[in-house]
Design an enzyme around this catalytic site. Structure first.
Site, PDB file in Angstrom:
ATOM      1  N   ASP A 118       0.823  -1.212   0.000  1.00  0.00           N
ATOM      2  CA  ASP A 118       0.000   0.000   0.000  1.00  0.00           C
ATOM      3  C   ASP A 118       0.864   1.272   0.000  1.00  0.00           C
ATOM      4  OD1 ASP A 118      -2.388   1.369   0.100  1.00  0.00           O
ATOM      5  OD2 ASP A 118      -3.143   0.356   1.892  1.00  0.00           O
TER       6      ASP A 118
ATOM      7  N   ASP B 235     -10.244   3.441  -3.086  1.00  0.00           N
ATOM      8  CA  ASP B 235     -10.986   2.242  -2.674  1.00  0.00           C
ATOM      9  C   ASP B 235     -12.379   2.152  -3.292  1.00  0.00           C
ATOM     10  OD1 ASP B 235      -8.765   1.992  -1.170  1.00  0.00           O
ATOM     11  OD2 ASP B 235      -9.787   1.850   0.760  1.00  0.00           O
TER      12      ASP B 235
END
Ligand code: GAL
Length: 405
Positions: free
Chosen positions: A150, A205
């Site tokens: 990430d 997201d």
């Protein structure tokens, strides 16, 4: 002397480039699996992973091709140990990661973990910055096959450099790992990541809605169609071993069954990784039917690895096309309207071509077989118009083939 130095430099460069590579031969078709984040966030534990692995087998997901079980953020303790090692949270994972990976492997599946290029993960656990080689070594010891990496708390880090460092660390550790880049498309990874990762996120997201944006202050979550529409010209960067990742799916997480089918069809036609994001233990029959549809999955897994493209969206019906091996083609018709749509698609009236890949579909000379993939039914051939009623937000997915009629 100068010559000698140049030769030494050249040798070092060659050695360097031999070591600096990603694992080849992995993710030749879009990776398929499950990730904990969409449903469970950091509320994860050993039993959940075991149950998911069992569900893969019990509900036919393994048989349909799903392979990786990936734990997202929240699997560690808040601090490294005194030797700087990452520690699986002993309450959530009392037997550690090696035992869990062994359980998953024993089912014939693969195991994945998450970390972050920054000093901390997005949920505030220890990130890999400065510990890349040490962490990669641990993953290899534990039997990790997939790493999602990430981009929170990275300050001014250079993305390409940071992902390269982790790639090299994984390579050095020696266990083949699918490397999943998750920097939300901010630094256009499709431009530089082909030799670094096997997949890269193209958006922030996902959230379980058809076409919404949900703001969270400095960032937003995106509905299915927001992600599909986010980047227009990146399909040429996808191919075997390197995929545009549209994010973990929200099939089974609250949209209608029709919307779930369309979502799944779109991820398939766009050659996105198919990573499930729902609770498989309680998935409905309809959800499992969608997710295990082998004819739809075969479109996603086609070995040419061509990402599909939008052909038209006349009358608010999205028509997407994906060229396949053996001169076959997949078509997706999604009804974006709030009422059923009567489709009447005359194959012969459309010149269909994919100029990025030099593929052309000539239906004036060829009569191809028409197969409805969701209903697994033959619908005649391209000499007749395709007529069908498509429900609200539902999909008709077709394969054209040379199979005998
Ligand atoms: C986000 C990422 C999500 C999830 C989350 C964990 O940055 O896009 O998919 O991994 O972090 O904190």
């Amino acid at each position: 002397m100068k010559k000698l130095l140049i030769s030494i430099a050249a040798i070092l460069c060659t050695i360097g480039s031999l070591q600096a590579q990603k694992f080849d031969g992995l993710a030749k078709t879009p990776p398929m699996g499950w990730n904990s984040w969409n449903t469970f966030a950091t509320d994860i534990n050993e039993q959940l992973v075991k149950d998911i692995a069992d569900s893969f087998v019990k509900y036919g997901l393994k048989d349909a091709g799903y392979e990786y079980i990936v734990l997202d953020d929240g699997w560690m303790t808040k601090e490294r140990d005194q030797n700087g090692n990452l520690v699986p949270d002993p309450k959530k994972f009392p037997n550690g990661m090696k035992a869990l990976a062994d359980y998953v492997h024993a089912k014939g599946l693969k195991f994945g973990l998450y970390n972050c290029a920054g000093a901390q993960t997005c949920a505030g656990y220890p990130g890999s910055r400065g510990y890349e080689y040490q962490d990669a070594q641990k993953y290899a010891e534990w039997g990790v096959d997939f790493l999602k990496y990430d981009w929170c708390n990275t300050e001014k880090l250079n993305a390409e450099g940071a992902y390269m460092t982790m790639r090299d660390a994984l390579y050095k550790a020696g266990r083949p790992v699918v490397f999943s880049i998750c920097e939300w498309g901010d630094n256009e990874p499709w431009e530089w990541a082909e030799n670094i990762g096997h997949l890269w996120r193209v958006s922030g997201d996902i959230i379980n809605c058809w076409d919404c944006e949900v703001g969270h202050g400095s960032w937003s979550s995106w509905g299915v169609w927001k992600i599909i529409n986010m980047h227009q010209n990146i399909r040429k960067h996808a191919g075997p071993g390197h995929w545009n990742d549209l994010d973990m799916m929200e099939v089974g997480n609250g949209m209608t069954d029709a919307e779930d089918r369309s979502h799944f069809a779109m991820w398939s036609v766009m050659a996105s990784p198919l990573i499930l994001g729902n609770d498989l233990r309680t998935a409905s029959k309809e959800t499992l039917k969608t997710l295990t549809n082998k004819e739809v999955i075969a479109i996603n897994q086609d070995e040419l690895g061509i990402q599909g493209f939008r052909f038209t969206n006349e009358h608010n019906v999205e028509v997407w096309i994906k060229p396949l091996k053996n001169d076959e083609w997949a078509f997706v018709f999604v009804n974006m309207n709030d009422e059923p749509y009567e489709l009447n698609f005359d194959w012969k009236k459309h010149g269909i071509g994919d100029d990025v890949n030099g593929k052309w579909l000539d239906l004036s000379a060829n009569n191809l077989k028409v197969r409805d993939l969701f209903n697994q039914k033959d619908l005649g051939a391209t000499d007749k118009s395709l007529k069908a009623t498509i429900g609200v937000h539902d999909v008709l997915m077709i394969k054209l083939s040379n199979d005998s009629l």
